[in-house]
Design an enzyme around this catalytic site. Sequence first.
Site, short mmCIF file in Angstrom:
data_model
loop_
_atom_site.label_atom_id
_atom_site.label_comp_id
_atom_site.label_asym_id
_atom_site.label_seq_id
_atom_site.Cartn_x
_atom_site.Cartn_y
_atom_site.Cartn_z
N GLN A 233 -15.30 14.66 -0.61
CA GLN A 233 -14.30 13.73 -0.11
C GLN A 233 -14.38 13.52 1.40
OE1 GLN A 233 -10.42 14.57 -1.63
NE2 GLN A 233 -11.10 14.44 -3.75
N PHE B 115 0.84 -1.20 0.00
CA PHE B 115 0.00 0.00 0.00
C PHE B 115 0.87 1.25 0.00
CE2 PHE B 115 -3.91 -2.10 0.50
CZ PHE B 115 -3.67 -3.21 1.29
N GLU B 116 0.54 2.15 -0.88
CA GLU B 116 1.25 3.42 -0.92
C GLU B 116 0.22 4.53 -0.94
OE1 GLU B 116 4.11 3.70 -4.02
OE2 GLU B 116 4.90 1.70 -3.64
N GLY B 117 0.60 5.65 -0.41
CA GLY B 117 -0.28 6.81 -0.43
C GLY B 117 -0.56 7.28 0.99
N THR B 118 -1.11 8.47 1.04
CA THR B 118 -1.45 9.05 2.33
C THR B 118 -2.69 8.37 2.89
OG1 THR B 118 -2.90 10.70 1.35
CG2 THR B 118 -0.55 11.30 1.56
N ASN B 119 -2.95 8.60 4.15
CA ASN B 119 -4.16 8.05 4.76
C ASN B 119 -5.41 8.53 4.02
OD1 ASN B 119 -2.71 6.66 6.65
ND2 ASN B 119 -2.98 8.19 8.25
#
Length: 186
Positions: free
Chosen positions: A104, A11-15
């Site tokens: 969002q 998993f990559e990316g911000t919360n």
Amino acid sequence: MLRDSRVERIFEGTNEILRLFIFEQATKPLVRYMRHAAKSARGILGMAGHKLSRLGGPEWTGAKPTSEARLVELVDVFRDAAGHLHRDAESTLQRHGKAIIQRQVLMARLADMAIDAFGMAAILSRLESLAGNAGAFSSALTLAEPYFYGAEARFERNREELVHNNDAAWVNAARLAYERGGYPLK
């Protein structure tokens, strides 16, 4: 370290990005169902009938848990959360349609609700696996309850904020900061 390194590879990316991913993946089947149902009068009536059948609240259809009163209480909390998550996701998608992409914060709230419901389900699964070992079961239940009730509180807060929130005020503040090129109180 081994566990965390494996997760970081996958998993990559911000919360925030991961929450949007959870929302997208979790709602795909619901969106497909709603699109299919909306194509015909029969589908719309079927969806309405489905909604009416759930007015009494969700029913537990799995095997009855052990007679341990504390576990039964946790099962009831999870059952209610799972039912609310389904109904709230459906009503939020119906209310906002494709414009949900611009909301969002709502998507993040639903994702957080799903995360907490998943945590509750994982706890119940673990407790059920320990049901034959009284000592381990009791210890695990004691360790699980604080998380479980914290998850319930977060779930209910997010659920309430799906409808009653101050999102518009935050959007206005962000817009003002953007237009002025920084914080407006400088």
